[in-house]
Design a protein around this motif. Sequence first.
Motif, short mmCIF file in Angstrom:
data_model
loop_
_atom_site.label_atom_id
_atom_site.label_comp_id
_atom_site.label_asym_id
_atom_site.label_seq_id
_atom_site.Cartn_x
_atom_site.Cartn_y
_atom_site.Cartn_z
N PRO A 63 0.82 -1.21 0.00
CA PRO A 63 0.00 0.00 0.00
C PRO A 63 0.85 1.26 0.00
CG PRO A 63 -0.68 -1.52 1.73
CD PRO A 63 0.57 -2.07 1.14
N GLY A 64 0.39 2.29 -0.69
CA GLY A 64 1.12 3.55 -0.77
C GLY A 64 1.27 4.24 0.57
N ILE A 65 0.35 4.01 1.49
CA ILE A 65 0.43 4.64 2.82
C ILE A 65 1.64 4.15 3.60
CG2 ILE A 65 -1.00 2.93 4.00
CD1 ILE A 65 -1.35 6.66 4.53
N ASP A 72 7.35 7.82 9.59
CA ASP A 72 6.88 8.17 10.93
C ASP A 72 7.39 7.21 12.00
OD1 ASP A 72 5.50 10.23 9.75
OD2 ASP A 72 3.55 9.20 9.78
N ARG A 73 7.48 5.91 11.69
CA ARG A 73 7.76 4.91 12.71
C ARG A 73 9.19 4.39 12.72
NH1 ARG A 73 2.31 1.23 12.80
NH2 ARG A 73 0.89 2.94 13.28
N ILE A 74 9.92 4.53 11.62
CA ILE A 74 11.31 4.05 11.56
C ILE A 74 12.22 5.27 11.44
CG2 ILE A 74 12.95 2.58 10.35
CD1 ILE A 74 10.53 1.00 9.27
N VAL A 81 10.57 5.21 -2.00
CA VAL A 81 10.03 5.40 -3.34
C VAL A 81 9.09 4.24 -3.65
CG1 VAL A 81 12.03 4.28 -4.40
CG2 VAL A 81 10.63 5.79 -5.76
N GLY A 82 7.96 4.57 -4.22
CA GLY A 82 7.03 3.55 -4.66
C GLY A 82 7.22 3.31 -6.15
N LEU A 83 7.24 2.05 -6.54
CA LEU A 83 7.46 1.69 -7.94
C LEU A 83 6.33 0.81 -8.44
CD1 LEU A 83 11.20 0.60 -7.70
CD2 LEU A 83 10.33 2.78 -8.47
#
Length: 178
Positions: A63-65, A72-74, A81-83
């Motif tokens: 998922p893009g989220i 936020d968490r790491i 980057v989303g591919l």
Amino acid sequence: MRKYRTQSFTAIFGLAFGIACFVLGLSWIQYETSFDGFFPDSGNIYRIYSTEKQSGKANSHVPGILQQTMHDRIPGTENSVGLIQGIDNYNAEGTEHIQLHTVFSDSSFFRVFPQTVLTGQSVKPLQSLHDIVITEKTAMRLFGDVEKSIGQPVKSSNLFFLPPYTVYCRGERPSGKQ
């Protein structure tokens, strides 16, 4: 060896089979650890997979989220980057369709996977939704001349309902294993 032929044959065959398996395993490990190793900081680039709950299969589409959640968490996450990879037919004005392997991404692609820009604007590529970066080989196939490709429209046959992409720059991958 003549006296114990079966035992000798089994031992020699077992040794040969073991060495063959070792060589294949070693070459597989070398391939897996060297893939895309020519990118700067390749040791810090990770690919994220998701697991489907019903089947338990690994899935490269996440998922893009997840990108924002990772930041936020790491705490050590610098870029993400989303591919989306695909194959589609493209054409430029006055040329016939050619099949291209494509990667849809956002502008953060070039921060994670730096490319050499040969022609066009190298500052902040892919800022517009309809910008496209092509290789020198693709520019020759679509336009016949590399220098004429910058600013030209390129149309997708599957995404015909979208406006054409505009060639932003022409680049190439760093040399190395691909």
